[in-house]
Design an enzyme around this catalytic site. Sequence first.
Site, PDB file in Angstrom:
ATOM      1  N   TYR A 168      -2.924  -1.063   7.491  1.00 51.94           N
ATOM      2  CA  TYR A 168      -3.797  -2.045   8.117  1.00 51.94           C
ATOM      3  C   TYR A 168      -3.755  -1.883   9.631  1.00 51.94           C
ATOM      4  O   TYR A 168      -2.773  -1.408  10.203  1.00 51.94           O
ATOM      5  CB  TYR A 168      -3.358  -3.473   7.772  1.00 51.94           C
ATOM      6  CG  TYR A 168      -3.495  -3.827   6.327  1.00 51.94           C
ATOM      7  CD1 TYR A 168      -4.709  -4.227   5.797  1.00 51.94           C
ATOM      8  CD2 TYR A 168      -2.398  -3.765   5.474  1.00 51.94           C
ATOM      9  CE1 TYR A 168      -4.838  -4.562   4.464  1.00 51.94           C
ATOM     10  CE2 TYR A 168      -2.511  -4.090   4.132  1.00 51.94           C
ATOM     11  CZ  TYR A 168      -3.738  -4.487   3.639  1.00 51.94           C
ATOM     12  OH  TYR A 168      -3.856  -4.817   2.317  1.00 51.94           O
ATOM     13  N   SER A 195      -8.364  -2.781  -2.187  1.00 51.93           N
ATOM     14  CA  SER A 195      -9.090  -1.522  -2.028  1.00 51.93           C
ATOM     15  C   SER A 195     -10.288  -1.450  -2.967  1.00 51.93           C
ATOM     16  O   SER A 195     -11.393  -1.064  -2.556  1.00 51.93           O
ATOM     17  CB  SER A 195      -8.154  -0.341  -2.284  1.00 51.93           C
ATOM     18  OG  SER A 195      -7.198  -0.222  -1.247  1.00 51.93           O
ATOM     19  N   ASP A 205      -4.228  -1.929  -6.614  1.00 57.66           N
ATOM     20  CA  ASP A 205      -4.638  -2.523  -5.337  1.00 57.66           C
ATOM     21  C   ASP A 205      -6.023  -3.167  -5.430  1.00 57.66           C
ATOM     22  O   ASP A 205      -7.051  -2.498  -5.311  1.00 57.66           O
ATOM     23  CB  ASP A 205      -4.619  -1.431  -4.266  1.00 57.66           C
ATOM     24  CG  ASP A 205      -4.893  -1.959  -2.870  1.00 57.66           C
ATOM     25  OD1 ASP A 205      -5.187  -3.153  -2.726  1.00 57.66           O
ATOM     26  OD2 ASP A 205      -4.814  -1.157  -1.922  1.00 57.66           O
ATOM     27  N   ARG A 207       0.844  -1.187   0.000  1.00 57.44           N
ATOM     28  CA  ARG A 207       0.000   0.000   0.000  1.00 57.44           C
ATOM     29  C   ARG A 207       0.880   1.237   0.000  1.00 57.44           C
ATOM     30  O   ARG A 207       1.078   1.902   1.024  1.00 57.44           O
ATOM     31  CB  ARG A 207      -0.956  -0.040   1.188  1.00 57.44           C
ATOM     32  CG  ARG A 207      -2.046  -1.093   0.952  1.00 57.44           C
ATOM     33  CD  ARG A 207      -3.257  -0.909   1.813  1.00 57.44           C
ATOM     34  NE  ARG A 207      -4.389  -1.623   1.240  1.00 57.44           N
ATOM     35  CZ  ARG A 207      -5.568  -1.742   1.834  1.00 57.44           C
ATOM     36  NH1 ARG A 207      -5.765  -1.177   3.020  1.00 57.44           N
ATOM     37  NH2 ARG A 207      -6.549  -2.399   1.255  1.00 57.44           N
ATOM     38  N   GLN A 235      -1.384   2.292  -5.844  1.00 60.87           N
ATOM     39  CA  GLN A 235      -2.804   2.420  -5.511  1.00 60.87           C
ATOM     40  C   GLN A 235      -3.711   1.921  -6.630  1.00 60.87           C
ATOM     41  O   GLN A 235      -4.724   1.271  -6.379  1.00 60.87           O
ATOM     42  CB  GLN A 235      -3.133   3.879  -5.189  1.00 60.87           C
ATOM     43  CG  GLN A 235      -2.612   4.332  -3.839  1.00 60.87           C
ATOM     44  CD  GLN A 235      -2.954   5.785  -3.549  1.00 60.87           C
ATOM     45  OE1 GLN A 235      -3.359   6.531  -4.440  1.00 60.87           O
ATOM     46  NE2 GLN A 235      -2.784   6.205  -2.310  1.00 60.87           N
TER      47      GLN A 235
END
Length: 373
Positions: free
Chosen positions: A229, A132, A129, A121, A126
Amino acid sequence: MKIAVLKEAADGERRVAATPETVRKFIALGAQVAVERGAGDAAACPDAAYAAAGARVAERSAVVADAQIVLGVQGPEPAALQGAAPGAWIVAALDPFGHRDRVDAYAAAGVEALAMELMPRITRAQAMDILSSQSNLSGYKAVLDAAAEYDRALPMMMTAAGTISAARVFVMGVGVAGLQAIATARRLGAQVSATDVRAATREQIQSLGAKPIFVDAVEGIAGEGSGGYAGEMSDAYKAAQAELVSAHIAKQDIVITTALIPGRPAPRLISDVQIATMRAGSVIVDLAVEQGGNVEGAVAGQVVDRHGVRLVGHRNVPSRLAADASALFARNLYNFLSTFWDKDAGRPVLDAEIGDAIRLTQGGRVVHPRLLS
């Protein structure tokens, strides 16, 4: 460079790893794309659309034959990869901790397995990902699933016959899924509150118009995990949080839990005793049910009744929105491969920062550090 797109074989999986949109983009990079017949049917991507995008649509054996990259949503069984080029990449969500035997089989087969859920991350990753993009949809769908089970309205309604109070929704865990759940519940008119072990989420909760519920008087919180996280909480914090949540949860109509710790069972957030304090007809949606569950008594794949409270434990929530989930997942995979595409080599070439983070197998061996410890 041949890219193969497989039809998902996992029970209940309706997503597909490439869409006609991303097929066109891969072809523009110079790749050949082969799609297994029927791969996108459940995600509103018919075979004709793939063919129109330039892909070859065929049976699995022809699709996999000599493929150098195999795309999947969930990891394919090693037997499905027979005929792929030596050292072929498998790019999918591979669940390496839950399917370690399959990782070993990938190594034995000589393929290079890349677990997209281990994508770091960091800012430049991004757009790659998958966690997400899929969690965003899960948070949205969790609210809709809760509303479907809840026998009352969510927004406040004023009528000539009287006023209906807004439903009270409590979101536990304010990651991507939790934030989307907050936003969706607010848009539907609910009165929303939320909690997380990470103090940094307080402002995010408030920015969405929800009330933050936090333990403020306890030192030693260890909730700021790596990579965005949540991590483990201190024992003192766990005790204080349990007391605060117990008092708050008894007043809620809908609770949505989203807490996960990568590579470990989901933390238990709600006990049977706490469920019993909620009023009949309330709903709890456990988005972590497949990883052991945040809620005592929740059952994966079922909606069960506990003390008059409905516990919703749907499996594979993103797949319940297959078309949009596939579109986002496919873009994640395209963004990943195109970022590292070497025009001279005619294929992607990974750098160490990303490659070392997601590579499970290489050269006939399991190489990821977390699987070797």
